[in-house]
Design an enzyme around this catalytic site. Structure first.
Site, mmCIF file in Angstrom:
data_model
loop_
_atom_site.group_PDB
_atom_site.id
_atom_site.type_symbol
_atom_site.label_atom_id
_atom_site.label_comp_id
_atom_site.label_asym_id
_atom_site.label_seq_id
_atom_site.Cartn_x
_atom_site.Cartn_y
_atom_site.Cartn_z
ATOM 1 N N ASN A 199 -55.671 33.163 -18.855
ATOM 2 C CA ASN A 199 -55.310 32.517 -17.637
ATOM 3 C C ASN A 199 -55.675 30.960 -17.367
ATOM 4 O O ASN A 199 -54.955 30.055 -16.839
ATOM 5 C CB ASN A 199 -55.158 33.277 -16.615
ATOM 6 C CG ASN A 199 -54.375 34.578 -16.654
ATOM 7 O OD1 ASN A 199 -54.952 35.678 -16.131
ATOM 8 N ND2 ASN A 199 -53.443 34.592 -17.358
ATOM 9 N N ARG A 214 -51.257 43.456 -10.358
ATOM 10 C CA ARG A 214 -51.566 42.561 -11.623
ATOM 11 C C ARG A 214 -53.157 42.353 -11.819
ATOM 12 O O ARG A 214 -53.527 42.410 -10.858
ATOM 13 C CB ARG A 214 -50.669 41.197 -11.185
ATOM 14 C CG ARG A 214 -51.045 40.262 -12.644
ATOM 15 C CD ARG A 214 -50.633 39.003 -12.455
ATOM 16 N NE ARG A 214 -51.050 38.079 -13.400
ATOM 17 C CZ ARG A 214 -50.892 36.848 -13.523
ATOM 18 N NH1 ARG A 214 -50.567 36.007 -12.425
ATOM 19 N NH2 ARG A 214 -51.154 36.052 -14.529
ATOM 20 N N HIS A 215 -53.485 42.408 -13.249
ATOM 21 C CA HIS A 215 -54.807 42.042 -13.549
ATOM 22 C C HIS A 215 -55.366 40.803 -12.857
ATOM 23 O O HIS A 215 -54.659 40.072 -12.658
ATOM 24 C CB HIS A 215 -55.162 41.990 -14.976
ATOM 25 C CG HIS A 215 -54.115 40.959 -15.583
ATOM 26 N ND1 HIS A 215 -55.006 39.868 -15.702
ATOM 27 C CD2 HIS A 215 -53.065 40.888 -16.464
ATOM 28 C CE1 HIS A 215 -53.927 38.936 -16.163
ATOM 29 N NE2 HIS A 215 -52.874 39.750 -16.664
ATOM 30 N N ARG A 258 -57.948 43.632 -19.905
ATOM 31 C CA ARG A 258 -57.822 42.930 -18.897
ATOM 32 C C ARG A 258 -57.338 43.905 -17.732
ATOM 33 O O ARG A 258 -57.740 43.876 -16.370
ATOM 34 C CB ARG A 258 -57.336 41.816 -18.893
ATOM 35 C CG ARG A 258 -55.738 41.858 -19.137
ATOM 36 C CD ARG A 258 -55.325 40.605 -19.432
ATOM 37 N NE ARG A 258 -53.705 40.314 -19.580
ATOM 38 C CZ ARG A 258 -53.121 40.482 -21.091
ATOM 39 N NH1 ARG A 258 -53.653 40.490 -22.065
ATOM 40 N NH2 ARG A 258 -51.860 40.464 -21.032
ATOM 41 N N GLU A 286 -48.146 44.116 -21.180
ATOM 42 C CA GLU A 286 -47.300 42.900 -20.963
ATOM 43 C C GLU A 286 -46.264 42.566 -21.802
ATOM 44 O O GLU A 286 -46.478 43.432 -22.952
ATOM 45 C CB GLU A 286 -48.541 41.712 -21.016
ATOM 46 C CG GLU A 286 -47.809 40.413 -20.988
ATOM 47 C CD GLU A 286 -47.232 40.300 -19.339
ATOM 48 O OE1 GLU A 286 -46.304 40.822 -18.975
ATOM 49 O OE2 GLU A 286 -47.706 39.193 -18.492
#
Length: 198
Positions: free
Chosen positions: A15, A8-9, A60, A81
């Site tokens: 976020n 995952r980034h 990202r 995503e």
């Protein structure tokens, strides 16, 4: 036996602000950069060397991959995503989505707002990964993707998702898979080397 690692980034601005981030994008924070570098160190310390690398087309994810390794990589739309439709950019919407206690994803909640269902995301990820594996002769492959896409995909690979689900996918969490001779994936475990990065 080949190996696949999907990361995952790192933490992003959205976020940090608690904003819904699917197909929209925001940059890595300073913490996200440190998380990605920690994952790169983890792979080096464990003598995991990649023959090929792939990233979601979202910035990202690309930035995270470039901090993990300096090998050339391909950008792949299918690793993007979950598309949350008109809910993109909303604050804290994922925490407000009504869910049954036994529900492991957001199912088709975002479809009326122009987004994808969980099955569509899982199918897209599975199809993309399968195509990459079938064309590749690499022994060890790195992919960088996103929490929702990774979660729906890993659930689709498990024989008993309710019993065997991997747990929380924090920023820079790593899903490790074995890949057999028929390119079938077997989930091995989740690694979180960046969990305590400050």
């Amino acid at each position: 036996m080949r190996k696949l690692y999907i990361v995952r980034h790192g933490q992003t601005l959205f976020n940090l602000k608690g904003m819904t981030q699917g197909w929209c994008d925001s940059p890595l924070t300073d913490l996200g950069i440190r998380q990605a570098k920690k994952v790169g160190e983890y792979f080096k310390e464990n003598n995991i060397k990649f023959d090929e690398a792939y990233s979601s087309t979202q910035e990202r994810a690309c930035d995270t991959l470039e901090l993990i390794t300096d090998i050339p990589y391909k950008r792949v739309k299918g690793l993007k995503e979950w598309n949350f439709g008109m809910m993109e950019g909303e604050a804290e919407i994922l925490q407000k989505v009504p869910r049954r206690p036994d529900q492991m994803t957001h199912e088709d909640f975002f479809v009326p707002w122009g987004g994808e269902s969980d099955k569509e995301v899982a199918s897209r990820m599975s199809r993309t990964i399968k195509e990459i594996l079938e064309k590749s002769t690499a022994n060890t492959i790195l992919m960088v993707s996103h929490a929702g896409a990774m979660w729906t995909h890993v659930l689709s690979t498990l024989d008993n998702p309710e019993k065997d689900k991997p747990g929380h996918l924090g920023n820079c969490a790593i899903l490790e898979y074995d890949v057999d001779d028929n390119n079938k994936l077997k989930f091995v475990k989740i690694h979180e080397p960046a969990k305590d990065v400050k």
